[in-house]
Scaffold this motif. Sequence first.
Motif, short mmCIF file in Angstrom:
data_model
loop_
_atom_site.label_atom_id
_atom_site.label_comp_id
_atom_site.label_asym_id
_atom_site.label_seq_id
_atom_site.Cartn_x
_atom_site.Cartn_y
_atom_site.Cartn_z
N SER B 55 -16.56 -30.98 -16.27
CA SER B 55 -16.23 -29.72 -15.58
C SER B 55 -16.16 -28.54 -16.55
CB SER B 55 -14.93 -29.86 -14.80
OG SER B 55 -13.88 -30.19 -15.67
N VAL B 57 -14.31 -27.99 -19.29
CA VAL B 57 -13.06 -27.60 -19.95
C VAL B 57 -13.21 -27.68 -21.46
CG1 VAL B 57 -10.62 -28.15 -20.25
CG2 VAL B 57 -11.64 -28.26 -17.98
N PRO B 77 -15.37 -23.75 -17.84
CA PRO B 77 -15.44 -24.23 -16.45
C PRO B 77 -16.34 -23.33 -15.60
CG PRO B 77 -13.18 -24.30 -17.22
CD PRO B 77 -13.97 -23.61 -18.30
#
Lengths: 317, 251
Positions: B55, B57, B77
Motif C-alpha cells: 500500500s 507506506v 500511499p
Amino acid sequence: MDFRAWLRRVNRNRVLFPIAALALLVVVASSLSPHFLTPMNIKNVLSQVSIIAILAAGEACVILTGGIDLSVGAVLAIGGSITAVLMKWAGVAIPWAILGGLTAGALAGALNGLMVAWVRIPSFIATLAMMAVARGGTLVLTNGRPVSGFLKSFRALAGYAGPLPILFLVTFGVYVLWQVSLSHTRFGRYVYAVGGNETGARFVGVNVRRVKLLVFTLAGLCAALGGIMLDARLNAAYPTAGEGYELDAIAAAVLGGVSLSGGVGSLVGTFFGALVMTVLGNILNLLKVGAFYQYIAKGLILAVAAVSLSRGVRFAK
Amino acid sequence: MAPDVRPWVKMRGIHKWFGGVHALRGVDFSVRRGEVVGLIGDNGAGKSTLIKILSGVFPPDKGEILIEGRRVRFRSPKDAKEHGIETVYQELALVDNLDVPANIFLGREPALVGGGSLLALLHKGRMVREARALLARLKVNIGDLGALAGELSGGQRQTVAIARALYTEPKLLIMDEPTAALAVQEARKVLDLVRNLKERDIGVVFISHTLQEVFAVADRIVILRKGEKVGDFPVEELTVDDAVKLMVGGD
C-alpha cells in the motif's frame, strides 16, 4: 425522526445549554435589579460582550481543533498598543494604524501556530510563552505607560449605529462570517476533523499543520481586533489591557458548549457563552458585588461548566 | 466471462529489514482481479509489513512490484492509490464527530466554488447524494446518513470505512483486520461486503486472526511464518488445522 432524536441532532454542537443559561440569567437579573432591562444597561452589555466575544471566537476555533490559546489577552494588548502608538506617536493614518495592529496580532498567532504544528510544542506551553513575550513586548513598546487621547474619528468606532453599538455590529459580523465558514467551507470541516481524529484526518490527506497554523493565526487576528476595539472604547491603550481575558474567552467557549477535547461545539454557542459571562459580570456589578469577588465567581462558574459539560462529551479522546 | 488467470498485482522476492530484523525474506505474493486472498500468520510473521509495502507506506529493501506486468514503485500511499490500491486500516478509520458523507469525502470534498482550496464552499448536497448512491451500490444499509460516525455500530463504521476506500473504484482493496473489533453479527456484514466486492471484480487482500472468517470469504490463502511464505493454497485444498500447523511451524 422522533422528537428526542431531533433534539439530539439540533443540540449536536450543544447550543441549547448556553441559550437556556442566558435566558435563566436574564430572568433572574431582571427580578433582582430594576436597572437590568433598561436600554442604557443593555447597550452597555452589548458593548462589553463585543470584546470578550471577539476573543472567544478565536479561542473557540483553536479549542475545536483540540488546542488552547492562553495568549489572547496579551495579544489583545500588543495589537491595541501598536495601533495606539502608530496613531499617537508616529502620526500614522487610522486605517494603516489599525492594519498595523491587526498584522501584529496575526503574526503572534502565526508564531503560536508554527510552534504548535511544526515544532510540536503543546499549545498550552507555546501560547503561555507567547503570553509572556507579547505582554513584555507591550510594556517595552509603551514604556509601561498608557497611550491615550485618540482622534474623534477613531473613537467613533465605539459609537452607535442607531440603537446598536458599532463594536457589537463588528463582532456580530465576524461571528456570522466565521460560523458560515465553519459550517460550509473545507476549512471548517477540517477544523472539526482535526479536533475529532487528528491522525485519521492526516491519514486521508488533510493538511493538519496548515489547519492549525490558520486557526492560531485567526485567533491572534481576533485578539488584536479586540485590542483595537478596546482602544476605541476606553480612548486609551493600557499596557495591562486584557489581563485575565483568556479566562473569559475560554469560559465563554466552554459555557458555549465547545468541548475542551476538540471537535464539538460552535460559534453560535460561544456567542451565547460570551453573553452569559458578560451578563453575569453585569448583574454582579448592579448588585454591587466587588471586583475581587467577581473573579472568584467567574472561576467557579468555569469550573462548574467544565465539569457538567464534560459529562456530556461523547467523543473523549 | 472467462476468469482472468493472470495476476493483477504481483510482488516478487520481497525483502525487508528493520534494523537487524529480517522481517520479510524473499516473499512472492499476487492477487488477481475479483479474487479474495486471505493472508494469515502469527504475530510478527510479516503480514503487516507485506501489506504496508503493497500500500506504499514503505518501500521494499529488495524485490519488485508489478501491476499488470509493469514494474511500479510506490513512494507513498498516494502513489499506491493512484495505481488503484486502497487500504482500510483497523484503527484511525473514521472521524467520530463527522457524519457519514463527511467521512466518506474527507480530504477530497467536492466544492461548489473554490476548488481544492481551504476556503472552498462545500457541495454538501452532492456529498449526501453520492454517499447514498455508493452505499446502495455496495448494498450497505446505514439508515440515517446524517448520523455521526461515533453514533454508528462497529460494523456500520467498518462498512463506511470500506465504502470510503471504494469511492475511487480501486482495483485492489487491502483490509487489515477489518473485523477485529466487531461482534459476530457485525463481522458478518463486513464479510457480506467482501463477497460483494468480488462480484464487482475488485481484488481483495483480507487479513484476519479469525481463521473461520478467512476460510469463509477467501478464494486462496497465503500463510506467512517468520517472514517467509510457507503456504499458498486454494481454499478448498486447505483445512483450518493444516493452516494452523503451517502458521506455528514444527510438524
